[in-house]
Scaffold this motif. Structure first.
Motif, PDB file in Angstrom:
ATOM      1  N   VAL A 122     -15.665 -39.141  43.798  1.00 45.81           N
ATOM      2  CA  VAL A 122     -14.373 -38.520  44.117  1.00 45.81           C
ATOM      3  C   VAL A 122     -13.378 -39.610  44.537  1.00 45.81           C
ATOM      4  O   VAL A 122     -12.233 -39.644  44.075  1.00 45.81           O
ATOM      5  CB  VAL A 122     -14.521 -37.445  45.220  1.00 45.81           C
ATOM      6  CG1 VAL A 122     -13.154 -36.901  45.630  1.00 45.81           C
ATOM      7  CG2 VAL A 122     -15.426 -36.298  44.739  1.00 45.81           C
ATOM      8  N   ALA A 123     -13.842 -40.542  45.392  1.00 44.38           N
ATOM      9  CA  ALA A 123     -12.961 -41.624  45.850  1.00 44.38           C
ATOM     10  C   ALA A 123     -12.525 -42.491  44.664  1.00 44.38           C
ATOM     11  O   ALA A 123     -11.349 -42.887  44.570  1.00 44.38           O
ATOM     12  CB  ALA A 123     -13.661 -42.471  46.905  1.00 44.38           C
ATOM     13  N   GLY A 124     -13.437 -42.759  43.744  1.00 53.67           N
ATOM     14  CA  GLY A 124     -13.118 -43.571  42.557  1.00 53.67           C
ATOM     15  C   GLY A 124     -12.047 -42.903  41.718  1.00 53.67           C
ATOM     16  O   GLY A 124     -11.078 -43.552  41.284  1.00 53.67           O
ATOM     17  N   PHE A 125     -12.165 -41.596  41.519  1.00 53.98           N
ATOM     18  CA  PHE A 125     -11.157 -40.852  40.747  1.00 53.98           C
ATOM     19  C   PHE A 125      -9.794 -40.948  41.441  1.00 53.98           C
ATOM     20  O   PHE A 125      -8.766 -41.182  40.799  1.00 53.98           O
ATOM     21  CB  PHE A 125     -11.588 -39.385  40.602  1.00 53.98           C
ATOM     22  CG  PHE A 125     -10.562 -38.537  39.923  1.00 53.98           C
ATOM     23  CD1 PHE A 125     -10.477 -38.482  38.539  1.00 53.98           C
ATOM     24  CD2 PHE A 125      -9.651 -37.793  40.672  1.00 53.98           C
ATOM     25  CE1 PHE A 125      -9.515 -37.702  37.908  1.00 53.98           C
ATOM     26  CE2 PHE A 125      -8.674 -37.013  40.046  1.00 53.98           C
ATOM     27  CZ  PHE A 125      -8.614 -36.969  38.661  1.00 53.98           C
ATOM     28  N   CYS A 126      -9.807 -40.775  42.772  1.00 55.74           N
ATOM     29  CA  CYS A 126      -8.542 -40.800  43.522  1.00 55.74           C
ATOM     30  C   CYS A 126      -7.864 -42.162  43.397  1.00 55.74           C
ATOM     31  O   CYS A 126      -6.636 -42.241  43.250  1.00 55.74           O
ATOM     32  CB  CYS A 126      -8.777 -40.492  45.002  1.00 55.74           C
ATOM     33  SG  CYS A 126      -9.314 -38.805  45.269  1.00 55.74           S
ATOM     34  N   ARG A 127      -8.659 -43.226  43.453  1.00 53.98           N
ATOM     35  CA  ARG A 127      -8.072 -44.565  43.315  1.00 53.98           C
ATOM     36  C   ARG A 127      -7.510 -44.750  41.910  1.00 53.98           C
ATOM     37  O   ARG A 127      -6.379 -45.179  41.728  1.00 53.98           O
ATOM     38  CB  ARG A 127      -9.124 -45.632  43.616  1.00 53.98           C
ATOM     39  CG  ARG A 127      -8.980 -46.215  45.023  1.00 53.98           C
ATOM     40  CD  ARG A 127      -9.803 -47.471  45.171  1.00 53.98           C
ATOM     41  NE  ARG A 127     -11.168 -47.261  44.722  1.00 53.98           N
ATOM     42  CZ  ARG A 127     -12.180 -46.937  45.539  1.00 53.98           C
ATOM     43  NH1 ARG A 127     -11.969 -46.799  46.820  1.00 53.98           N
ATOM     44  NH2 ARG A 127     -13.388 -46.754  45.062  1.00 53.98           N
ATOM     45  N   ASP A 128      -8.311 -44.384  40.906  1.00 54.06           N
ATOM     46  CA  ASP A 128      -7.886 -44.574  39.514  1.00 54.06           C
ATOM     47  C   ASP A 128      -6.605 -43.796  39.208  1.00 54.06           C
ATOM     48  O   ASP A 128      -5.724 -44.286  38.501  1.00 54.06           O
ATOM     49  CB  ASP A 128      -8.977 -44.095  38.540  1.00 54.06           C
ATOM     50  CG  ASP A 128     -10.200 -44.994  38.590  1.00 54.06           C
ATOM     51  OD1 ASP A 128     -10.101 -46.086  39.200  1.00 54.06           O
ATOM     52  OD2 ASP A 128     -11.259 -44.593  38.052  1.00 54.06           O
ATOM     53  N   MET A 129      -6.528 -42.561  39.706  1.00 56.68           N
ATOM     54  CA  MET A 129      -5.396 -41.703  39.350  1.00 56.68           C
ATOM     55  C   MET A 129      -4.264 -41.782  40.369  1.00 56.68           C
ATOM     56  O   MET A 129      -3.293 -41.045  40.269  1.00 56.68           O
ATOM     57  CB  MET A 129      -5.854 -40.236  39.208  1.00 56.68           C
ATOM     58  CG  MET A 129      -7.014 -40.019  38.248  1.00 56.68           C
ATOM     59  SD  MET A 129      -6.823 -40.870  36.681  1.00 56.68           S
ATOM     60  CE  MET A 129      -5.817 -39.698  35.805  1.00 56.68           C
ATOM     61  N   LYS A 130      -4.426 -42.643  41.383  1.00 59.21           N
ATOM     62  CA  LYS A 130      -3.404 -42.795  42.442  1.00 59.21           C
ATOM     63  C   LYS A 130      -3.059 -41.455  43.088  1.00 59.21           C
ATOM     64  O   LYS A 130      -1.886 -41.055  43.179  1.00 59.21           O
ATOM     65  CB  LYS A 130      -2.151 -43.471  41.896  1.00 59.21           C
ATOM     66  CG  LYS A 130      -2.423 -44.860  41.340  1.00 59.21           C
ATOM     67  CD  LYS A 130      -1.141 -45.627  41.106  1.00 59.21           C
ATOM     68  CE  LYS A 130      -1.347 -47.102  40.872  1.00 59.21           C
ATOM     69  NZ  LYS A 130      -2.439 -47.456  39.960  1.00 59.21           N
ATOM     70  N   LEU A 145     -13.545 -40.326  52.261  1.00 58.57           N
ATOM     71  CA  LEU A 145     -12.279 -40.570  51.551  1.00 58.57           C
ATOM     72  C   LEU A 145     -11.332 -41.385  52.417  1.00 58.57           C
ATOM     73  O   LEU A 145     -10.695 -42.326  51.944  1.00 58.57           O
ATOM     74  CB  LEU A 145     -11.637 -39.242  51.128  1.00 58.57           C
ATOM     75  CG  LEU A 145     -12.396 -38.458  50.046  1.00 58.57           C
ATOM     76  CD1 LEU A 145     -11.629 -37.202  49.655  1.00 58.57           C
ATOM     77  CD2 LEU A 145     -12.656 -39.308  48.811  1.00 58.57           C
ATOM     78  N   ARG A 146     -11.258 -41.044  53.705  1.00 59.67           N
ATOM     79  CA  ARG A 146     -10.348 -41.809  54.587  1.00 59.67           C
ATOM     80  C   ARG A 146     -10.802 -43.265  54.656  1.00 59.67           C
ATOM     81  O   ARG A 146      -9.973 -44.180  54.648  1.00 59.67           O
ATOM     82  CB  ARG A 146     -10.298 -41.182  55.975  1.00 59.67           C
ATOM     83  CG  ARG A 146      -9.482 -39.891  55.982  1.00 59.67           C
ATOM     84  CD  ARG A 146      -9.143 -39.393  57.387  1.00 59.67           C
ATOM     85  NE  ARG A 146      -8.542 -38.063  57.292  1.00 59.67           N
ATOM     86  CZ  ARG A 146      -9.129 -36.933  57.706  1.00 59.67           C
ATOM     87  NH1 ARG A 146     -10.315 -36.967  58.277  1.00 59.67           N
ATOM     88  NH2 ARG A 146      -8.522 -35.771  57.551  1.00 59.67           N
ATOM     89  N   ALA A 147     -12.129 -43.480  54.704  1.00 58.53           N
ATOM     90  CA  ALA A 147     -12.639 -44.859  54.764  1.00 58.53           C
ATOM     91  C   ALA A 147     -12.252 -45.625  53.496  1.00 58.53           C
ATOM     92  O   ALA A 147     -12.086 -46.843  53.530  1.00 58.53           O
ATOM     93  CB  ALA A 147     -14.153 -44.849  54.941  1.00 58.53           C
ATOM     94  N   ALA A 148     -12.084 -44.888  52.391  1.00 55.30           N
ATOM     95  CA  ALA A 148     -11.682 -45.538  51.135  1.00 55.30           C
ATOM     96  C   ALA A 148     -10.160 -45.616  51.017  1.00 55.30           C
ATOM     97  O   ALA A 148      -9.628 -45.950  49.954  1.00 55.30           O
ATOM     98  CB  ALA A 148     -12.268 -44.762  49.947  1.00 55.30           C
ATOM     99  N   GLY A 149      -9.447 -45.271  52.093  1.00 52.59           N
ATOM    100  CA  GLY A 149      -7.991 -45.395  52.112  1.00 52.59           C
ATOM    101  C   GLY A 149      -7.272 -44.255  51.408  1.00 52.59           C
ATOM    102  O   GLY A 149      -6.115 -44.411  51.006  1.00 52.59           O
ATOM    103  N   ILE A 150      -7.928 -43.109  51.272  1.00 56.98           N
ATOM    104  CA  ILE A 150      -7.321 -41.994  50.539  1.00 56.98           C
ATOM    105  C   ILE A 150      -6.836 -40.937  51.533  1.00 56.98           C
ATOM    106  O   ILE A 150      -7.572 -40.569  52.450  1.00 56.98           O
ATOM    107  CB  ILE A 150      -8.345 -41.426  49.539  1.00 56.98           C
ATOM    108  CG1 ILE A 150      -8.604 -42.493  48.476  1.00 56.98           C
ATOM    109  CG2 ILE A 150      -7.854 -40.131  48.914  1.00 56.98           C
ATOM    110  CD1 ILE A 150      -9.928 -42.391  47.813  1.00 56.98           C
ATOM    111  N   ARG A 151      -5.587 -40.487  51.342  1.00 58.21           N
ATOM    112  CA  ARG A 151      -5.017 -39.485  52.254  1.00 58.21           C
ATOM    113  C   ARG A 151      -5.654 -38.145  51.993  1.00 58.21           C
ATOM    114  O   ARG A 151      -5.865 -37.748  50.853  1.00 58.21           O
ATOM    115  CB  ARG A 151      -3.511 -39.355  52.018  1.00 58.21           C
ATOM    116  CG  ARG A 151      -2.696 -40.055  53.064  1.00 58.21           C
ATOM    117  CD  ARG A 151      -1.232 -39.970  52.704  1.00 58.21           C
ATOM    118  NE  ARG A 151      -0.554 -38.983  53.511  1.00 58.21           N
ATOM    119  CZ  ARG A 151       0.033 -37.905  53.044  1.00 58.21           C
ATOM    120  NH1 ARG A 151       0.001 -37.610  51.769  1.00 58.21           N
ATOM    121  NH2 ARG A 151       0.655 -37.091  53.859  1.00 58.21           N
TER     122      ARG A 151
END
Ligand code: AMP
Length: 425
Positions: A54-62, A82-88
């Motif tokens: 899920v985190a990888g998808f969020c990074r790829d798709m911004k 997700l927060r640890a991966a910098g995702i809001r």
């Protein structure tokens, strides 16, 4: 904003529908979603229990914001990962989701911070639990501590039922969720659901609802995930809401912060209201399903603006406006539900604009050879608004009757308590 919504039920379809109305939204993705959600979002075949994926998808798709519908990923710590991966993200941490993930945790919080709730005992072995149940006597309530898909609660009217409930927990029927048990005083009164959006510090009241858990008309038969709901709940008067905030929600927010796990996300209090006021039955840490469907129909404001404010810790600056109308949703389920629902039957007559203000949210559907088919227990949520609960009920059942799905069924009395109240009975 690009938003990723996690989940695949009627709750998530209602959230997708409301998010899609936001001028802030540029792109909505949903994983795994369903054919209804596909009207508003691009579906993504992500395994949502795989937080790294899920985190990888969020990074790829911004992705700018992740919104989580169901409880399981929250209790499993998706917000932390997700927060640890910098995702809001909008939703509670694993530690804060203990309010739903462990009934014993919530009872201890209530005891420590003086929050009104049923008297209780916590047990990790059958002999001690049994001795307590025999001492207190029936009626009494037995609860598996952990997540048991809504099945871990026995409201026992006799000692024999209570002992059966204890045995079911300790013999592994609910897996590890039943390894610990909460035994509770039986409460009487009227139940209601109360929702708040929370940002760790502020809890913003976010509507009331009542649902129908039993499968049959007149509230009889086995328990389900919910056969219908309406909003607002007449029992939640301004005075009861003010007391719920002061006596239950605010001490919970302070207590969670003091324990080092401030609560951010949806706080859903299941309440019992009697002449002495509100008592907490349980917390959930996400929207109710189908309560979310009626809340989204009544919400005037932009949901995405509110969820952003919650994610940024800015809820103290926000207010929420609701339409004056009542909303009511009828769950259409596949025959066999809540036991073994039949899958695969074809549903016709729900395409196109209805122009009557009703919304049909998909809960358990799939596309098979180009046809819309039932793919779960609860399949459709037929949702309407009206000047009164009675009017919303008439609109919703008129829409139900236009659906061509002989293998589906629904209760015909959703909202009866409020409708009787409106009629002065
Ligand atoms: P829960 O999963 O804790 O919401 O419990 C499911 C349902 O059991 C609730 O919606 C209530 O109808 C009932 N229930 C739970 N706890 C109690 C209690 N202490 N007294 C009476 N009914 C309860």
């Amino acid at each position: 904003m690009k938003v990723l919504l996690l989940g695949s039920g009627g709750r998530e379809h209602a959230l997708a529908w409301k998010l899609a109305a936001s001028p802030l939204l540029t792109k909505l993705y949903a994983a795994p979603g369903n054919p209804g959600i596909a009207q508003q979002a691009e579906l993504v075949a992500l395994d949502i229990s795989n937080h790294v994926a899920v985190a990888g998808f969020c990074r790829d798709m911004k992705i700018d914001l992740v919104v989580v519908g169901p409880e399981a990923p929250l209790v499993a710590g998706i917000a932390d990962d997700l927060r640890a991966a910098g995702i809001r993200m909008f939703g509670p941490s694993k530690a804060a989701a203990r309010l739903e993930g462990s009934k014993g945790f919530t009872k201890d919080l209530c005891a420590r911070f003086d929050i009104p709730t049923a008297a209780y005992g916590r047990f990790d072995n059958l002999a001690a639990a049994r001795a307590y149940v025999e001492k207190v006597g029936a009626p009494i309530v037995i609860k598996a501590d952990g997540l048991a898909a809504g099945k871990g609660v026995t409201v026992a009217m006799t000692l024999a039922e209570a002992l059966d409930g204890l045995n079911a927990c300790f013999d592994g029927s609910f897996g590890s969720a039943g390894a610990e048990v909460v035994v509770e005083e039986f409460l009487t009164g009227e139940e209601a659901s109360f929702f708040c959006l929370c940002d760790g510090t502020t809890a913003l009241p976010f509507g009331t609802a009542q649902d129908h858990k039993r499968v049959g008309d007149g509230d009889i038969g086995p328990n389900t995930g919910g056969m219908g709901a309406y909003s607002p709940a007449p029992v939640m008067t301004p005075e009861i809401i003010e007391r719920t905030m002061r006596e239950i929600i605010e001490p919970t927010m302070r207590g969670m912060a003091e324990l080092g796990s401030p609560f951010a996300g949806v706080l859903f209090a299941g309440l019992m209201i009697d002449e002495n006021g509100p008592k907490l039955i349980e917390y959930n840490t996400r929207f109710g399903d189908p309560e979310c469907q009626v809340l989204m129909m009544r919400l005037k404001d932009d949901l995405l603006v509110l969820l952003n404010a919650a994610a940024d810790g800015q809820l103290s600056h926000m207010s929420v406006r609701w339409r004056d109308e009542a909303a009511l949703t009828v769950v259409m389920a596949a025959q066999g539900y809540p036991g073994a629902p039949e899958k695969g039957s074809v549903i016709r007559g729900i395409d196109g604009e209805r122009g009557d203000g009703t919304q049909i949210f998909h809960a358990g559907t799939a596309i098979n050879a180009g046809a819309l088919v039932a793919n779960g227990g609860r399949v459709l949520n037929v949702t309407a608004t009206g000047a009164t609960v009675g009017e919303a009920q008439r609109q919703a059942y008129a829409a139900v009757d236009r659906i061509d799905w002989p293998q589906g069924f629904c209760r015909r009395d959703i909202g009866w308590r409020a409708v009787e109240r409106e009629a002065g009975r």
